[in-house]
Structure formats: structure tokens, C-alpha cells
Motif scaffolding. Structure first.
Motif, PDB file in Angstrom:
ATOM      1  N   TRP A  82       0.738  -1.169  -0.062  1.00 35.31           N
ATOM      2  CA  TRP A  82       0.004  -0.076  -0.194  1.00 35.31           C
ATOM      3  C   TRP A  82       0.927   1.292  -0.015  1.00 35.31           C
ATOM      4  O   TRP A  82       0.532   2.294  -0.644  1.00 35.31           O
ATOM      5  CB  TRP A  82      -0.721   0.012   1.187  1.00 35.31           C
TER       6      TRP A  82
ATOM      7  N   GLY B  27      -1.186   2.038  -7.745  1.00 33.58           N
ATOM      8  CA  GLY B  27      -0.595   3.223  -7.632  1.00 33.58           C
ATOM      9  C   GLY B  27      -1.061   4.052  -8.714  1.00 33.58           C
ATOM     10  O   GLY B  27      -1.458   4.949  -8.590  1.00 33.58           O
TER      11      GLY B  27
ATOM     12  N   ALA C 108       0.995   4.201  -2.734  1.00 33.42           N
ATOM     13  CA  ALA C 108       0.874   5.586  -2.419  1.00 33.42           C
ATOM     14  C   ALA C 108       1.799   6.541  -3.046  1.00 33.42           C
ATOM     15  O   ALA C 108       1.938   7.648  -3.510  1.00 33.42           O
ATOM     16  CB  ALA C 108       0.572   5.506  -0.977  1.00 33.42           C
TER      17      ALA C 108
END
Length: 162
Positions: free
Chosen positions: A12, A103, A16
């Protein structure tokens, strides 16, 4: 020998960071170049400032505005699904593919939500033929999907067991 499985927060976080880099590049293009401008970087590459209200290859770009909301909903659904997929234990290669798509999806989702369009800035061309302009988020989505396709062909048995 089995590969060490990484926690979902790593994937994650990488997604990001990719979305943030994508947004930074788009912001830079918007501030440094006028809309519609093109700066030659080499014999086959330009940096451009383009807006795409459609999807890939400007699909539905002239649909009248409703497509923005459709693409926001689709990107949000994809992003939430990928966040959930990455929550489960996966081999690093599979997680990387999903992470790249996540992403890119988030990068373009931010554009559509805040700007109403996606900022594109990479333009490759050859002898007057131009590939449609694209951005880092698009590269992440295509790379991640391609990576997932390749690993599914190389090891088609139960991807979550890899």
C-alpha cells in the motif's frame, strides 16, 4: 525455498508513493507548460501538456462529461478491490503487480476527482506518427497488468500459493 512474504502495508505504501510521484509530475507539467504545448526532448520523445477527459486512447473523451463520474467510480472500485487483494498474503511478484496497478489507478483517480480530467505529458513519436500521450500512472497500470499476466503464464497454478 519460499520467498519471504511482505506485509500489505509495504505494498500500500509503494502504491501511495507511486501515486504521489505521478501527482507531483502532473503538477509540475501544469505549472511549467501551457496547455497544448510540446517540448522536444529527443528525436522520438516530447514532453507535452495534454488533458484527457476519456479513458485509454481518449475513449469517451467527447461523451459530454458524464464519463468523468463513470471513470471515478470504476477507478475507486478497482482501487478498493486491490487494497483488499493486497491485504491477503501473496508472493512478492504477485503483490508487486497489484501494487503497480493500484498506484496508477489512484494517481488517475485523483486527477479525475480533483481536476475532472487526467493530465498526460509523455509523447512518443516516429516519422509523424504519435502514440497517444500518457503519464506515470498509465505506465504503472500497464506494467502491473503485464507483470501479472506474465507471472500467470509462467506459473498458472494458484497465484496466491506462489
Amino acid at each position: 525455498m519460499t520467498a519471504r512474504v511482505q506485509p500489505p502495508t509495504l505494498w500500500w505504501g509503494i502504491a501511495a508513493v507511486l501515486a504521489l510521484i505521478d501527482q507531483s509530475l502532473k503538477l509540475g507539467v501544469e505549472h511549467l507548460y501551457e496547455l497544448g504545448s510540446s517540448v522536444a526532448v529527443g528525436s522520438f520523445f516530447n514532453i507535452v501538456h495534454a488533458r484527457n477527459t476519456g479513458a485509454a486512447f481518449s475513449f469517451l473523451a467527447d461523451a459530454g462529461g458524464w464519463q468523468r463520474y463513470l471513470f471515478v467510480v470504476v477507478a475507486l472500485a478497482v482501487a478498493l478491490t486491490l487494497v483488499a487483494i493486497l491485504q491477503r498474503e501473496r508472493h512478492w511478484s504477485e503483490a508487486l503487480g497489484y501494487c503497480l496497478v493500484l498506484g496508477g489507478a489512484v494517481g488517475n483517480l485523483i486527477d479525475r476527482s480533483l481536476r475532472g480530467f487526467v493530465v498526460d505529458y509523455l509523447d512518443f513519436h516516429y516519422q509523424g506518427w504519435h502514440w497517444p500521450a500518457f503519464n506515470l500512472a498509465d505506465i504503472c497500470i500497464v506494467s502491473g497488468a503485464s507483470f501479472l499476466l506474465v507471472i500467470s503464464v509462467i506459473s498458472p497454478a494458484s497465484p496466491s500459493k506462489r
